[in-house]
Scaffold this active site. Structure first.
Site, PDB file in Angstrom:
ATOM      1  N   CYS A   1      13.441   5.666  -7.586  1.00 53.71           N
ATOM      2  CA  CYS A   1      13.564   4.733  -8.789  1.00 53.71           C
ATOM      3  C   CYS A   1      14.758   5.049  -9.893  1.00 53.71           C
ATOM      4  CB  CYS A   1      12.290   4.462  -9.515  1.00 53.71           C
ATOM      5  SG  CYS A   1      11.030   3.663  -8.621  1.00 53.71           S
TER       6      CYS A   1
ATOM      7  N   PRO B   1      14.270  -2.848  -3.398  1.00 58.08           N
ATOM      8  CA  PRO B   1      15.520  -2.021  -3.062  1.00 58.08           C
ATOM      9  C   PRO B   1      16.565  -2.702  -3.863  1.00 58.08           C
ATOM     10  CG  PRO B   1      14.759  -3.393  -1.062  1.00 58.08           C
ATOM     11  CD  PRO B   1      13.992  -3.903  -2.009  1.00 58.08           C
TER      12      PRO B   1
ATOM     13  N   LYS C   1      18.182   3.533  -8.564  1.00 67.01           N
ATOM     14  CA  LYS C   1      17.942   2.070  -8.387  1.00 67.01           C
ATOM     15  C   LYS C   1      17.699   1.356  -9.750  1.00 67.01           C
ATOM     16  CE  LYS C   1      13.555   0.973  -6.990  1.00 67.01           C
ATOM     17  NZ  LYS C   1      12.796  -0.210  -7.681  1.00 67.01           N
TER      18      LYS C   1
ATOM     19  N   TYR D   1       3.266   4.148  -2.568  1.00 68.09           N
ATOM     20  CA  TYR D   1       3.067   5.303  -3.398  1.00 68.09           C
ATOM     21  C   TYR D   1       2.408   4.556  -4.751  1.00 68.09           C
ATOM     22  CZ  TYR D   1       5.867   8.549  -0.559  1.00 68.09           C
ATOM     23  OH  TYR D   1       6.146   9.397   0.248  1.00 68.09           O
ATOM     24  N   VAL D   2       2.933   3.520  -5.035  1.00 66.20           N
ATOM     25  CA  VAL D   2       2.140   2.991  -6.486  1.00 66.20           C
ATOM     26  C   VAL D   2       1.084   2.216  -5.979  1.00 66.20           C
ATOM     27  CG1 VAL D   2       2.628   1.258  -8.165  1.00 66.20           C
ATOM     28  CG2 VAL D   2       4.480   2.660  -7.492  1.00 66.20           C
TER      29      VAL D   2
ATOM     30  N   ALA E   1       0.843  -1.039   0.041  1.00 68.47           N
ATOM     31  CA  ALA E   1       0.035   0.058   0.150  1.00 68.47           C
ATOM     32  C   ALA E   1       0.827   1.227  -0.146  1.00 68.47           C
ATOM     33  CB  ALA E   1      -0.909  -0.007   1.185  1.00 68.47           C
TER      34      ALA E   1
HETATM   35  P1  NAD Z   1       6.731   1.650  -0.857  1.00 69.67           P
HETATM   36  O1  NAD Z   1       7.830   1.821  -0.098  1.00 69.67           O
HETATM   37  O2  NAD Z   1       6.015   3.199  -0.876  1.00 69.67           O
HETATM   38  O3  NAD Z   1       5.514   0.890  -0.893  1.00 69.67           O
HETATM   39  C1  NAD Z   1       5.834  -0.444  -0.754  1.00 69.67           C
HETATM   40  C2  NAD Z   1       4.829  -1.192   0.419  1.00 69.67           C
HETATM   41  O4  NAD Z   1       5.008  -2.722   0.267  1.00 69.67           O
HETATM   42  C3  NAD Z   1       5.275  -0.899   1.691  1.00 69.67           C
HETATM   43  O5  NAD Z   1       4.366  -0.199   2.301  1.00 69.67           O
HETATM   44  C4  NAD Z   1       5.625  -2.034   2.625  1.00 69.67           C
HETATM   45  O6  NAD Z   1       5.021  -2.153   3.637  1.00 69.67           O
HETATM   46  C5  NAD Z   1       4.722  -2.998   1.529  1.00 69.67           C
HETATM   47  N1  NAD Z   1       5.312  -4.461   1.685  1.00 69.67           N
HETATM   48  C6  NAD Z   1       6.774  -5.026   1.678  1.00 69.67           C
HETATM   49  N2  NAD Z   1       6.607  -6.301   1.595  1.00 69.67           N
HETATM   50  C7  NAD Z   1       5.295  -6.688   1.828  1.00 69.67           C
HETATM   51  C8  NAD Z   1       4.829  -7.979   1.878  1.00 69.67           C
HETATM   52  N3  NAD Z   1       5.601  -9.192   1.703  1.00 69.67           N
HETATM   53  N4  NAD Z   1       3.298  -7.952   2.062  1.00 69.67           N
HETATM   54  C9  NAD Z   1       2.749  -6.980   2.217  1.00 69.67           C
HETATM   55  N5  NAD Z   1       3.267  -5.605   2.018  1.00 69.67           N
HETATM   56  C10 NAD Z   1       4.799  -5.673   1.828  1.00 69.67           C
HETATM   57  O7  NAD Z   1       7.226   1.584  -2.761  1.00 69.67           O
HETATM   58  P2  NAD Z   1       6.634   2.306  -3.903  1.00 69.67           P
HETATM   59  O8  NAD Z   1       7.088   3.465  -4.127  1.00 69.67           O
HETATM   60  O9  NAD Z   1       5.165   2.060  -3.931  1.00 69.67           O
HETATM   61  O10 NAD Z   1       7.353   1.329  -4.983  1.00 69.67           O
HETATM   62  C11 NAD Z   1       6.875  -0.024  -5.053  1.00 69.67           C
HETATM   63  C12 NAD Z   1       7.322  -0.900  -6.171  1.00 69.67           C
HETATM   64  O11 NAD Z   1       6.847   0.165  -7.593  1.00 69.67           O
HETATM   65  C13 NAD Z   1       8.719  -0.661  -6.507  1.00 69.67           C
HETATM   66  O12 NAD Z   1       9.335  -1.733  -7.180  1.00 69.67           O
HETATM   67  C14 NAD Z   1       9.208   0.694  -7.401  1.00 69.67           C
HETATM   68  O13 NAD Z   1      10.275   0.509  -8.188  1.00 69.67           O
HETATM   69  C15 NAD Z   1       7.992   0.467  -8.233  1.00 69.67           C
HETATM   70  N6  NAD Z   1       7.747   2.094  -8.676  1.00 69.67           N
HETATM   71  C16 NAD Z   1       7.277   3.190  -7.937  1.00 69.67           C
HETATM   72  C17 NAD Z   1       7.032   4.129  -8.541  1.00 69.67           C
HETATM   73  C18 NAD Z   1       6.972   5.374  -7.508  1.00 69.67           C
HETATM   74  O14 NAD Z   1       6.829   6.719  -8.190  1.00 69.67           O
HETATM   75  N7  NAD Z   1       7.223   5.629  -6.312  1.00 69.67           N
HETATM   76  C19 NAD Z   1       6.749   4.239  -9.776  1.00 69.67           C
HETATM   77  C20 NAD Z   1       6.707   3.319 -10.738  1.00 69.67           C
HETATM   78  C21 NAD Z   1       7.352   2.088  -9.978  1.00 69.67           C
HETATM   79  C1  UGA Z   2       9.921   8.521 -12.339  1.00 71.64           C
HETATM   80  C2  UGA Z   2       9.453   8.632 -13.896  1.00 71.64           C
HETATM   81  O1  UGA Z   2       9.230   9.821 -14.393  1.00 71.64           O
HETATM   82  C3  UGA Z   2       8.021   7.658 -13.900  1.00 71.64           C
HETATM   83  O2  UGA Z   2       7.564   7.377 -15.123  1.00 71.64           O
HETATM   84  C4  UGA Z   2       8.432   6.600 -13.058  1.00 71.64           C
HETATM   85  O3  UGA Z   2       7.380   5.739 -12.992  1.00 71.64           O
HETATM   86  C5  UGA Z   2       8.852   6.676 -11.881  1.00 71.64           C
HETATM   87  O4  UGA Z   2      10.203   7.419 -11.806  1.00 71.64           O
HETATM   88  C6  UGA Z   2       9.413   5.445 -11.088  1.00 71.64           C
HETATM   89  O5  UGA Z   2       9.471   4.395 -11.741  1.00 71.64           O
HETATM   90  O6  UGA Z   2       9.309   5.518  -9.788  1.00 71.64           O
HETATM   91  P1  UGA Z   2       9.325  10.186 -10.500  1.00 71.64           P
HETATM   92  O7  UGA Z   2      10.700   9.646  -9.738  1.00 71.64           O
HETATM   93  O8  UGA Z   2       8.150  10.196  -9.572  1.00 71.64           O
HETATM   94  O9  UGA Z   2       9.057   9.406 -11.667  1.00 71.64           O
HETATM   95  O10 UGA Z   2       9.317  11.712 -10.875  1.00 71.64           O
HETATM   96  P2  UGA Z   2      10.078  12.509 -12.068  1.00 71.64           P
HETATM   97  O11 UGA Z   2       9.171  13.531 -12.568  1.00 71.64           O
HETATM   98  O12 UGA Z   2      10.570  11.669 -13.171  1.00 71.64           O
HETATM   99  O13 UGA Z   2      11.299  13.177 -11.430  1.00 71.64           O
HETATM  100  C7  UGA Z   2      12.524  12.546 -10.955  1.00 71.64           C
HETATM  101  C8  UGA Z   2      13.874  13.529 -10.869  1.00 71.64           C
HETATM  102  O14 UGA Z   2      14.167  14.132 -11.857  1.00 71.64           O
HETATM  103  C9  UGA Z   2      13.245  14.612  -9.613  1.00 71.64           C
HETATM  104  O15 UGA Z   2      14.206  14.622  -8.808  1.00 71.64           O
HETATM  105  C10 UGA Z   2      13.212  15.791 -10.736  1.00 71.64           C
HETATM  106  O16 UGA Z   2      13.509  16.824  -9.865  1.00 71.64           O
HETATM  107  C11 UGA Z   2      14.227  15.350 -11.686  1.00 71.64           C
HETATM  108  N1  UGA Z   2      13.916  16.060 -12.926  1.00 71.64           N
HETATM  109  C12 UGA Z   2      12.936  15.715 -13.690  1.00 71.64           C
HETATM  110  C13 UGA Z   2      15.042  17.081 -13.231  1.00 71.64           C
HETATM  111  O17 UGA Z   2      15.782  17.483 -12.697  1.00 71.64           O
HETATM  112  N2  UGA Z   2      14.877  17.712 -14.539  1.00 71.64           N
HETATM  113  C14 UGA Z   2      13.851  17.425 -15.458  1.00 71.64           C
HETATM  114  O18 UGA Z   2      13.777  17.819 -16.566  1.00 71.64           O
HETATM  115  C15 UGA Z   2      12.721  16.547 -14.958  1.00 71.64           C
END
Ligand code: NAD
Ligand code: UGA
Length: 480
Positions: free
Chosen positions: A272, A89, A275, A11-12, A9
């Site tokens: 991300c 991670p 990572k 950010y995604v 639950a």
């Molecule tokens: P997050 O840390 O916000 O959420 C992950 C959640 O999973 C945590 O709340 C944790 O407690 C829970 N969790 C972990 N193991 C578990 C288990 N075994 N059972 C139940 N819950 C469990 O992470 P996030 O930012 O949502 O990212 C999740 C994935 O999505 C990552 O692989 C990330 O790379 C990817 N992703 C993130 C973003 C973003 O913008 N944050 C965008 C696209 C993809």
């Molecule tokens: C990024 C991607 O944009 C998403 O498509 C993807 O799903 C996500 O990563 C993920 O996999 O986690 P996010 O990290 O939330 O999204 O935000 P971005 O808007 O991409 O910004 C990333 C970083 O780049 C920030 O620190 C931002 O300030 C910086 N940035 C962005 C710059 O320095 N210059 C730019 O022109 C754009």
């Protein structure tokens, strides 16, 4: 009624499932997590993440077809489709440490699914994972299940924080990868039908599993590469008198390049980009492709260079020492419109300044003191674990105060640096700030938000990434 369960639950998981529930009233959506605090927050008036528009979506569906629960096993066993959106991670120990993805949480989720499943399920990779993860997950599921049929799909998420809700409402594309078997194709259709309730069919791309997994890593690598490209140009702009905003504008006018994602900055952050590129580098190395690995490594090296360069500019401009000087830090989140600080460039910049014995006064409209303290004392990569499993920092960082407005942060400061592009930093009363600062008063703008000429007229010495240098800075070396 189709039942969806999402493990994780975060950010995604939170926003994506809330939007599915809103757009598909005929689907029952349960979001589950091992963190009780997170689930309690999702069930309260103060959601665990700040995301514009999210409150509204959650309020419309929670208690109807959207629920948040810690009863992971119950909801997984009842679901037809199980999304897995847990942390992936960077490994900190053992084989591939510092690069490879740590799939501990994913594997434990898969084992639990196999344990509790009594009816056939589609298991969807929502987390970003190394290419070929689905193969491993498939093995875990099939070797541990009691004859239950599983189909694995890869459905990576492309939302960006701060714009998650509009990205989910109106995605550029939805990507679904599956096995090229009748069962795999049927599973793809089932998931496609969910998204088709609001996403036009021509934006739903269906591929094989490995293409979907790799496309996610490739997309993030390409995006981060653009930022490192423009940031590398920002260094050259400062050396030559060119203006990086003008260069970005001119370059971006070429329709083959396009204008987006060309803002020079103090460096990219977020959970991300780094990572996923490290993960990509590791996969290339494992596949005997060192040249490809080195190519992508460079994107991260330039990002680190940009952060170091920024710190060095601050120190060298202020007579080569910031020891005992008050530096105001405006903005700590990794970008505006989020309270997320994961891998924010502010961490490295603040650590660099603290290393030179500065006294920091930090203000961010969405980030609390305890988060900043944790970030500044935590080891690299430790942040990307479920909150209740993160190591506690032994001591808080002294010489850092966190305040609740920009004017308090800058009062009596020797310099101020802007590390997040919050809109409110554009509208500050810089005359008032100047009057209350020590002289000479310095502004270091890591996001190009201030009007440089206006601030110079007020009397500030201004450094703004990639902009023609102030006379004061011209003869000072700031190499990283
Ligand atoms: P997050 O840390 O916000 O959420 C992950 C959640 O999973 C945590 O709340 C944790 O407690 C829970 N969790 C972990 N193991 C578990 C288990 N075994 N059972 C139940 N819950 C469990 O992470 P996030 O930012 O949502 O990212 C999740 C994935 O999505 C990552 O692989 C990330 O790379 C990817 N992703 C993130 C973003 C973003 O913008 N944050 C965008 C696209 C993809
Ligand atoms: C990024 C991607 O944009 C998403 O498509 C993807 O799903 C996500 O990563 C993920 O996999 O986690 P996010 O990290 O939330 O999204 O935000 P971005 O808007 O991409 O910004 C990333 C970083 O780049 C920030 O620190 C931002 O300030 C910086 N940035 C962005 C710059 O320095 N210059 C730019 O022109 C754009």
């Amino acid at each position: 009624m189709v039942k969806i369960c999402c493990i994780g639950a975060g950010y995604v998981g939170g926003p994506t499932m809330a939007v599915i529930a809103l757009k598909c009233p005929n689907i029952q959506v349960a979001v589950v997590d091992i963190s009780t605090a997170r689930i309690n927050a999702w069930n309260s008036d103060t959601l665990p993440i700040y995301e514009p528009g999210l409150d509204d979506v959650v309020k419309q569906c929670r208690g109807k077809n959207l629920s948040f629960s810690t009863d992971v096993e119950k909801h997984v066993s009842e679901a037809d489709i199980v999304f897995v959106s847990v942390n992936t991670p960077t490994k900190t120990q053992g084989l591939g440490a510092g690069k490879a993805a740590d799939l501990t949480y994913w594997e434990s989720a898969a084992r639990m699914i196999a344990d509790v499943a009594k009816s056939k399920k589609i298991v969807v990779e929502k987390s970003t994972v190394p290419v070929k993860t689905a193969e491993a997950i498939e093995k875990i599921l099939t070797h541990n299940s009691k004859g239950v049929e599983f189909q694995i799909l890869s459905n990576p998420e492309f939302l960006a924080e701060g714009t998650a809700i509009s990205d989910l409402f109106n995605p550029d594309r939805v990507l679904i990868g599956g096995r090229e078997t009748p069962g795999g194709q049927k599973a793809i259709e089932t998931l496609r039908d969910v998204y088709a309730q609001w996403v036009p069919m021509d934006r739903i791309i269906c591929t094989n599993l490995w293409s979907a997994e790799l496309s996610k890593l490739a997309a993030n690598a390409f995006l981060a590469q653009r930022i490192s490209s423009v940031n590398s140009m920002s260094a050259l702009c400062e050396a030559t008198g060119a203006d990086v905003s003008q260069v970005s504008h001119a370059v971006g006018k070429d329709t083959r390049i396009g204008p987006k994602f060309l803002n020079a900055s103090v460096g990219f952050g977020g959970s991300c980009f780094q990572k996923d590129i490290l993960n990509l580098v590791y996969i290339c190395e494992c596949n005997g492709l060192p040249e490809v690995a080195n190519y992508w490594k460079q994107v991260i090296k330039v990002n680190d260079y940009q952060k170091t360069r920024f710190v060095n500019r601050i120190v060298s401009s202020m007579f080569n020492t910031v020891s005992g000087k008050k530096i105001a830090v405006l903005g700590f989140a990794f970008k505006k419109d989020t309270g997320d600080t994961r891998e924010t460039p502010a961490i490295d910049v603040c650590k660099g300044l603290i290393g030179d014995k500065a006294k920091l006064s930090i203000y961010d409209p969405q980030v609390h003191q305890d988060q900043i303290q944790r970030d500044l004392s935590m080891k690299k990569f430790d942040w990307d674990h479920p909150v209740h499993l993160q190591p506690m920092s032994p001591t808080s960082v002294t010489d850092v105060t966190v305040v609740w407005d920009a004017y308090t942060a800058t009062k009596d400061a020797h310099g101020l640096c802007i590390l997040t592009e919050w809109d409110e930093f554009k509208k500050l009363d810089y005359q008032k700030i100047f009057d209350n600062m020590q002289k000479p008063a310095f502004v270091f703008d890591g996001r190009n938000v201030v009007d440089v000429e206006k601030l110079r007229k007020i009397g500030f010495i201004v450094y703004s990434i990639g902009k023609p240098l102030d006379e004061w800075l011209k003869d000072m070396p700031a190499v990283a």
